[in-house]
Design a protein around this motif. Structure first.
Motif, PDB file in Angstrom:
ATOM      1  N   UNK A 187       0.827  -1.214   0.000  1.00 12.91           N
ATOM      2  CA  UNK A 187       0.000   0.000   0.000  1.00 12.91           C
ATOM      3  C   UNK A 187       0.857   1.258   0.000  1.00 12.91           C
ATOM      4  N   UNK A 188       2.195   1.072   0.017  1.00  7.03           N
ATOM      5  CA  UNK A 188       3.094   2.224  -0.028  1.00  7.03           C
ATOM      6  C   UNK A 188       3.403   2.819   1.323  1.00  7.03           C
ATOM      7  N   UNK A 189       3.186   2.038   2.389  1.00  6.91           N
ATOM      8  CA  UNK A 189       3.388   2.518   3.758  1.00  6.91           C
ATOM      9  C   UNK A 189       4.519   1.724   4.407  1.00  6.91           C
ATOM     10  N   UNK A 190       5.367   2.396   5.167  1.00  6.82           N
ATOM     11  CA  UNK A 190       6.491   1.743   5.845  1.00  6.82           C
ATOM     12  C   UNK A 190       6.066   1.386   7.272  1.00  6.82           C
ATOM     13  N   UNK A 191       5.962   0.084   7.617  1.00  5.13           N
ATOM     14  CA  UNK A 191       5.543  -0.293   8.973  1.00  5.13           C
ATOM     15  C   UNK A 191       6.690  -0.210   9.968  1.00  5.13           C
ATOM     16  N   UNK A 192       6.396   0.341  11.147  1.00  7.48           N
ATOM     17  CA  UNK A 192       7.361   0.448  12.230  1.00  7.48           C
ATOM     18  C   UNK A 192       6.781  -0.227  13.472  1.00  7.48           C
ATOM     19  N   UNK A 193       7.501  -1.204  14.014  1.00  8.93           N
ATOM     20  CA  UNK A 193       7.033  -1.907  15.206  1.00  8.93           C
ATOM     21  C   UNK A 193       7.608  -1.260  16.456  1.00  8.93           C
ATOM     22  N   UNK A 194       6.724  -0.884  17.372  1.00 10.66           N
ATOM     23  CA  UNK A 194       7.116  -0.256  18.628  1.00 10.66           C
ATOM     24  C   UNK A 194       6.339  -0.979  19.731  1.00 10.66           C
ATOM     25  N   UNK A 195       6.916  -2.005  20.343  1.00 12.30           N
ATOM     26  CA  UNK A 195       6.178  -2.874  21.274  1.00 12.30           C
ATOM     27  C   UNK A 195       5.651  -2.180  22.525  1.00 12.30           C
ATOM     28  N   UNK A 196       6.314  -1.114  22.971  1.00 14.15           N
ATOM     29  CA  UNK A 196       5.876  -0.456  24.190  1.00 14.15           C
ATOM     30  C   UNK A 196       4.611   0.362  23.955  1.00 14.15           C
ATOM     31  N   UNK A 197       3.815   0.488  25.011  1.00 18.13           N
ATOM     32  CA  UNK A 197       2.651   1.367  24.971  1.00 18.13           C
ATOM     33  C   UNK A 197       3.084   2.759  25.423  1.00 18.13           C
ATOM     34  N   UNK A 198       2.593   3.777  24.752  1.00 17.34           N
ATOM     35  CA  UNK A 198       2.960   5.126  25.157  1.00 17.34           C
ATOM     36  C   UNK A 198       2.202   6.177  24.384  1.00 17.34           C
ATOM     37  N   UNK A 199       2.308   7.429  24.824  1.00 16.49           N
ATOM     38  CA  UNK A 199       1.651   8.525  24.103  1.00 16.49           C
ATOM     39  C   UNK A 199       2.151   8.599  22.666  1.00 16.49           C
ATOM     40  N   UNK A 200       1.235   8.667  21.735  1.00 12.59           N
ATOM     41  CA  UNK A 200       1.602   8.641  20.320  1.00 12.59           C
ATOM     42  C   UNK A 200       2.537   9.781  19.948  1.00 12.59           C
ATOM     43  N   UNK A 201       2.290  10.956  20.480  1.00 12.69           N
ATOM     44  CA  UNK A 201       3.114  12.110  20.116  1.00 12.69           C
ATOM     45  C   UNK A 201       4.565  11.939  20.567  1.00 12.69           C
TER      46      UNK A 201
END
Length: 241
Positions: A187-201
């Motif tokens: 779909x033209x999107x680069x996936x990034x895995x970030x296992x921790x939960x946290x504020x998106x900003x």
């Protein structure tokens, strides 16, 4: 015309979660058959425990019959979710900021898989929504909140979820399987895995901090020359598919 409002989509998804063994797609089809389009919060408030019990114990084999063994407490909780009770925090979605094309020159668009508030706390295949940010060197702006329920009704859920964010260059998720990651990339999107939960900003601020000296993968997205060969963080993991 919207067939399922954003608030109604959230309530349906949360209700399906507490009904063990119930497929979200089948449950949503039952709601639609029961209430008719458009599905909104007012219509959901008219559903009862009896309605759910009859749907979940239906013996007839039809497209919208749902056969599973759910206890009464789960039925009551599901109805409270459908009515909008116990989900006040979840329904207080973050405020969207105005954005028009060209407002932030040189920016990129980033999606974040989220279940609660303005957090990165969702897996690609099950997150309730994607938070959509426009990101530049000087600003992070939340420009959209996209529920995933209608995408989950598609024959290929992962392809539909990927299409939902195909105007983004990057998506952050807690986890994603290989086949789903391949569809994201297509779909033209680069996936990034970030296992921790946290504020998106806070998470995407890390991305913002390297826009001046992007590593090769980000430079390719931005269409600029790579200025840094250092690995982008220890927690984030780019997925090749």
């Amino acid at each position: 015309m919207t067939t399922i409002t954003q608030g109604a989509a959230l309530r349906i998804a949360l209700a399906a979660r507490v009904l063990e063994g119930v497929d979200t797609k089948a449950f949503t089809q039952w709601v639609v058959k029961k209430l008719g389009f458009p599905v909104n919060e007012a219509k959901l408030s008219g559903l009862t425990v009896t309605d759910l019990k009859q749907a979940l114990t239906a013996e007839e084999t039809q497209e919208t019959a749902i056969e599973t063994d759910v206890d009464m407490e789960s039925l009551k909780l599901a109805v409270r979710y459908l009515w909008g009770e116990d989900v006040d925090v979840d329904e207080n979605l973050p405020l969207i900021q105005a954005y028009a094309e060209g407002d932030m020159p040189g920016s990129l668009r980033v999606a974040v898989a989220s279940n609660t508030d303005e957090n990165l706390d969702g897996h690609f295949g099950s997150a309730l929504r994607f938070l959509i940010y426009q990101l530049s060197k000087d600003e992070i702006r939340l420009v959209a909140v996209r529920p995933t329920l209608e995408a989950d009704l598609a024959e290929d859920k992962n392809a539909a979820r990927s299409a939902l964010i195909n105007d983004c260059q990057v998506v952050y998720v807690q986890s994603v399987g290989g086949p789903a990651a391949a569809k994201i990339v297509r779909a033209g999107v680069h996936p990034m895995k970030y296992p921790q939960t946290g504020p998106a900003r806070e998470v995407i601020a890390r991305l913002q901090s390297i826009l001046d000296a992007p590593p090769p993968w980000l430079a390719k997205i931005l269409g600029v020359e790579a200025k840094s060969l250092t690995k982008f963080g220890d927690e984030e993991e780019g997925l090749d598919a």
